[in-house]
Write a protein that holds these residues in place. Structure first.
Motif, short mmCIF file in Angstrom:
data_model
loop_
_atom_site.label_atom_id
_atom_site.label_comp_id
_atom_site.label_asym_id
_atom_site.label_seq_id
_atom_site.Cartn_x
_atom_site.Cartn_y
_atom_site.Cartn_z
N UNK A 1 7.63 8.84 8.52
CA UNK A 1 6.66 8.18 9.38
C UNK A 1 6.76 8.80 10.77
N UNK B 1 5.47 8.18 13.48
CA UNK B 1 5.49 7.29 14.65
C UNK B 1 6.85 6.66 14.86
N UNK B 2 7.72 6.71 13.82
CA UNK B 2 9.00 6.01 13.93
C UNK B 2 10.19 6.95 13.89
N UNK C 1 14.77 1.68 -1.45
CA UNK C 1 13.70 1.07 -2.25
C UNK C 1 13.23 2.04 -3.33
N UNK C 2 12.99 1.54 -4.54
CA UNK C 2 12.56 2.42 -5.63
C UNK C 2 11.09 2.21 -5.94
N UNK C 3 10.44 3.31 -6.29
CA UNK C 3 9.02 3.32 -6.62
C UNK C 3 8.86 4.02 -7.96
N UNK D 1 6.65 6.33 -8.75
CA UNK D 1 6.34 7.74 -8.63
C UNK D 1 6.17 8.12 -7.17
N UNK E 1 3.41 9.13 -5.22
CA UNK E 1 2.31 8.73 -4.34
C UNK E 1 2.50 7.35 -3.71
N UNK E 2 3.03 6.34 -4.45
CA UNK E 2 3.26 5.06 -3.76
C UNK E 2 4.28 5.18 -2.62
N UNK F 1 2.30 6.40 0.22
CA UNK F 1 1.47 5.29 0.70
C UNK F 1 2.31 4.28 1.48
N UNK G 1 1.90 3.12 5.26
CA UNK G 1 1.64 1.71 5.56
C UNK G 1 2.73 1.12 6.44
N UNK G 2 3.75 1.90 6.76
CA UNK G 2 4.82 1.40 7.61
C UNK G 2 5.85 0.56 6.87
N UNK G 3 5.83 0.63 5.52
CA UNK G 3 6.74 -0.19 4.74
C UNK G 3 8.14 0.43 4.75
N UNK H 1 -7.81 12.44 2.37
CA UNK H 1 -8.65 11.25 2.26
C UNK H 1 -8.76 10.53 3.58
N UNK I 1 -0.04 8.40 9.14
CA UNK I 1 1.05 8.72 10.06
C UNK I 1 2.15 9.57 9.41
#
Lengths: 545, 286
Positions: free
Chosen positions: B131, B133-134, B194-196, B198, B200-201, B204, B208-210, B227, B232
């Protein structure tokens, strides 16, 4: 609204075989063999696949069983139970409260409210999840509107909210139908004797509604346990997500198979639990003599009731549709087009239509056997219809893939298998209303046909089927709608090159490219609304023949 | 078990008979690469050659498992996978044909199977998405090993079940050894990363700042930026070359069971051809 509720109730819940009423005379006659063939044609492939799944798991090497009994499996079980309990409790509270407001108060525009309140039913849970994820969080829509950095809606909280929103309509529809049926005189007597409304609700209304609430809660619990799309998007590690991860992320499929059997057993425990606590209470099914008197709401309470209905229907239906429309317009404005695939629309329509036809065809012999040739065998037949209905779709899909790839290669990955599985999974939604219809048909009519020289088959086709056609069609419409939304079985069993709206929505959401899912989701919702509307205007013919 | 094998063989024979008698001019492709990346290339192939193509989209390892279960009578002609591990599994089971040198010569040897069982069709690099911005890029660690430190606790998204993450783990085992890799994996888990499901999330979630950082392939961010240029997220390539900065090929192989070897070869050649490669470089940003 009353009408709609009764149909959905019949459609969804009456899958549980009820005791045959006394007016059907004891049949000693033997059922013709072809009835059994027809009854088993749809059920047998799925049942055999599940049997084979058990064999394969028990034949697995011991290391698999070692990996099964780990703290991770225990954690998954705990989390699945926790989510199921949370969602069931909140969906029951919201559903019952809504039913009470919309049947027992003087709120205005009750019919319109009821339609809006039931609306989340047509929106797939993964679409609700997707819109909640994208509109929550510090950079989401809500944060922009209020100007405060909001927390992210993911994990347990996110899955809890999503699944509550997508399941409370079941409880609402079933309970409000039951409320319409209960005789208001008991409540009035209690109030006349000085009870407060709260006390009346607790001691008179709730106990009478116990069977309806129980049925709704069971439905919610099973739905939550087997939901795959929304928990995956919310990244909550419960059984279905773990099974799918094992299935798609590993070369060895045995762990996924073993875990899916555990999930099936948990579903069994829930059904058994509901059955044990059901009690011996009688169903109050007599027709109320007059409409119930309504509670006058004070202005404050009216505001409270209205906002309650608005928040539920808003989050569960209005917000998703609004956001989807926004995304669709956005991508058109950006010159990217609609991302709509006609092949997917065609695939969805084909799959859902065929599933409805197969399910209606299979339901005829099953209800005829169950009602006209009642025996221990037919009771088991009807129970297995409900059992398959209650199984997690992911388990069924894994079982069918594993079975067809080994033992039924010519139909492996074929549309026939996909449609058969849809029909078997949702069969209970047809046998419910069809059975209710058939119970109202006097067997003397069929006997007259036979005594006039028509054979059993001709009588079935020319007398029985036309008489129960409305029940069949209502059930078929429900199968159509639920098949459109179905995800796990569609993902695993679709023929190569076969595309559906649900899969397209899922693929886009899974990549977090939510805007690309918008047009498919909107079409899916639009197509679902029509059959549900049909159900809500037609049911008079079904229930009160 | 023996009887099962016999039955499986019988069914396989029947299946083989079916697929050869079919003998039409169409191809069945199992694609572990996602539809919006691959379908445009396939549409172009269909347009140019007139060969019909049916595609089954799913995860690469999912499809590898499917092919293994289907064995020598798989309905697929080609396997188009996102990572070398899935391709390698199918190659190891002996289900791929050896590709002719006319195809293997089109690709640098380091992006293909040494035995010519599959070829790489495009490359993707492992990067850190962060990110902008952070996080200041100079604060990012030199290698993936830095992310097990306490300061990154809960801040780095990973996709542990995803094929490209698994390929990265395999590479790490090769370069750092099994023990060090296990220590790293446990460290990431203990750091409550944190696990995702794949890549792309994760991208994302960063946008989204998550979360603040994530271990992904490079082009997902490029696609997100295409897109919405306002995102950010930014890509960071590790400064020290390790498994974390692996460049890995997505590739394709032709199955022995294919009744349409010639068309399948045309397909692979086409994917390696100039047009597809340019499209590849422009569209999915690989």
């Amino acid at each position: 609204m009353n009408d709609k509720s009764s149909v959905v109730e019949v459609g969804v819940v009456a899958g549980t075989p009820a005791a045959a009423p006394g007016r059907v005379r004891a049949q000693i006659k033997k059922a013709p063999w072809w009835l059994w063939v027809g009854a088993l044609a749809v059920l047998a492939p799925v049942s055999i696949s599940i049997g084979a799944l058990f064999l394969r798991a028990f034949g697995a090497s011991t290391t698999v069983w070692d990996t099964l009994f780990t703290t991770r499996t225990l954690r998954l079980t705990g989390r699945s139970f926790l989510l199921t309990a949370l969602v069931t409790v909140s969906a029951v509270i919201i559903g019952v409260a809504g039913a009470w407001i919309l049947t027992r108060t003087d709120l205005r525009f009750k019919t319109a409210w009821a339609v809006a309140f039931a609306m989340p039913l047509v929106i797939p849970s993964y679409v609700i999840a997707m819109t909640l994820i994208s509109s929550g969080g510090p950079r989401g829509l809500f944060a922009d509107l209020i100007g405060l950095p909001l927390p992210h809606v993911t994990g347990l909280i996110g899955a809890w909210i999503t699944l509550t929103l997508s399941t409370y309509p079941y409880v609402f529809l079933i309970t409000s139908a039951a409320m319409h049926r209960t005789d208001p005189s008991l409540e009035e007597a209690a109030r006349g004797l000085g009870s407060t409304p709260t006390r009346v609700f607790r001691t008179i209304v709730v106990p009478q509604l116990r069977p309806a609430i129980g049925a709704g809660a069971l439905l919610v619990a099973l739905y939550t346990l087997s939901d795959f799309g929304s928990v995956s998007l919310m990244r909550l590690d419960v059984f279905t997500r773990a099974i799918y991860a094992q299935y798609s992320g590993r070369i060895d499929r045995t762990p996924a198979i073993v875990l899916s059997i555990v999930l099936m057993l948990i579903a069994g425990v829930i059904i058994w639990g509901e059955y044990r606590t059901r009690g011996r209470g009688a169903y109050f099914s007599q027709k109320p003599t007059r409409p119930p008197s309504v509670h006058r709401l004070t202005a404050l309470k009216r505001l409270g009731a209205t906002s309650f209905l608005m928040v539920a229907a808003g989050l569960g239906a209005a917000l998703p549709i609004f956001i989807l429309l926004g995304w669709a317009l956005q991508s058109v404005a950006a010159g990217e087009g609609f991302f709509l695939s006609w092949a997917a629309v065609r695939g969805s329509m084909t799959g859902a239509t065929l599933a409805a036809i197969f399910a209606m065809a299979a339901a005829i012999p099953i209800v005829v056997l169950g009602v006209r040739y009642t025996s221990r065998k037919t009771v088991w037949l009807e129970r297995s219809v409900f059992f398959v209905f209650s199984l997690p779709h992911l388990t069924i899909a894994i079982a069918v893939v594993a079975f067809t790839v080994r033992y039924a290669r010519p139909v492996y990955q074929s549309l026939l298998v996909l449609v058969l599985v849809y029909a078997a999974i949702f069969l209970a939604q047809v046998t419910g209303p069809a059975r209710a219809s058939l119970l109202q048909v006097n067997p003397a009519l069929e006997e007259a046909s036979r005594s006039l020289g028509k054979g059993t088959f001709a009588t079935l086709m020319r007398v029985t089927v036309p008489m129960i056609s409305k029940g069949l069609l209502a059930g078929g419409a429900l199968v159509f709608v639920t098949t459109l939304k179905e995800l796990p079985a569609t993902l695993l069993l679709s023929p190569t090159g076969f595309s559906t709206l649900a899969v397209r929505i899922w693929a886009a959401a899974d990549e977090a490219l939510y805007a690309r899912a918008a047009s498919s989701a909107l079409i899916l919702i639009a197509v679902s609304v029509l059959p549900v509307y049909y159900l809500s205007i037609k049911p008079k013919d079904l229930t009160d023949r | 078990m023996k009887r099962l094998t016999v039955i499986a063989l019988l069914i396989a024979l029947v299946g083989a008979a079916c697929s050869t008698s079919g003998g039409d001019d169409s191809l069945t492709v199992y694609s572990g690469r996602s539809e919006d990346l691959v379908q445009p290339l396939i549409d172009r192939f269909v347009e140019e050659t007139g060969i019909e193509v049916a595609v089954r989209y799913a995860g690469s390892s999912d499809l590898a498992a499917t092919i293994l279960e289907e064995g020598s009578s798989s309905p697929a002609d080609l396997f188009f996978a996102q990572d070398p591990a899935s391709l390698g599994t199918v190659a190891l089971a002996g289900l791929f044909v050896e590709l002719p040198s006319s195809i293997t010569d089109m690709v640098p040897t380091r992006f293909s199977d040494t035995n010519g069982q599959w070829v790489g069709t495009s490359g993707r690099a492992r990067v850190v998405v962060y990110d902008g911005t952070k996080v200041n890029p100079s604060d990012l660690p030199d290698t993936e090993d830095g992310f097990v430190e306490a300061e990154w606790s809960g801040r780095t998204g990973i996709a542990p079940t995803n094929g490209s993450f698994l390929a990265f783990v395999a590479a790490k085992i090769l370069s750092d050894g099994e023990e060090a890799t296990l220590v790293w994996l446990k460290g990431m888990a203990a750091n409550s990363s944190p696990t995702y499901p794949k890549n792309s999330p994760i991208v994302a979630a960063v946008n989204a700042g998550e979360i603040e950082t994530g271990l992904v392939n490079h082009y997902y961010l490029l696609r997100a930026l295409a897109e919405n240029p306002g995102e950010v997220g930014e890509n960071f390539f590790f400064t020290v070359p390790t498994a974390g900065s692996l460049v890995m090929p997505a590739g394709a192989g032709i199955l022995k069971s294919s009744g349409n070897q010639e068309a399948a070869q045309t397909f692979v050649e086409c994917m390696l051809g100039d047009v597809a490669q340019t499209a590849c470089a422009e569209e999915p940003c690989e």
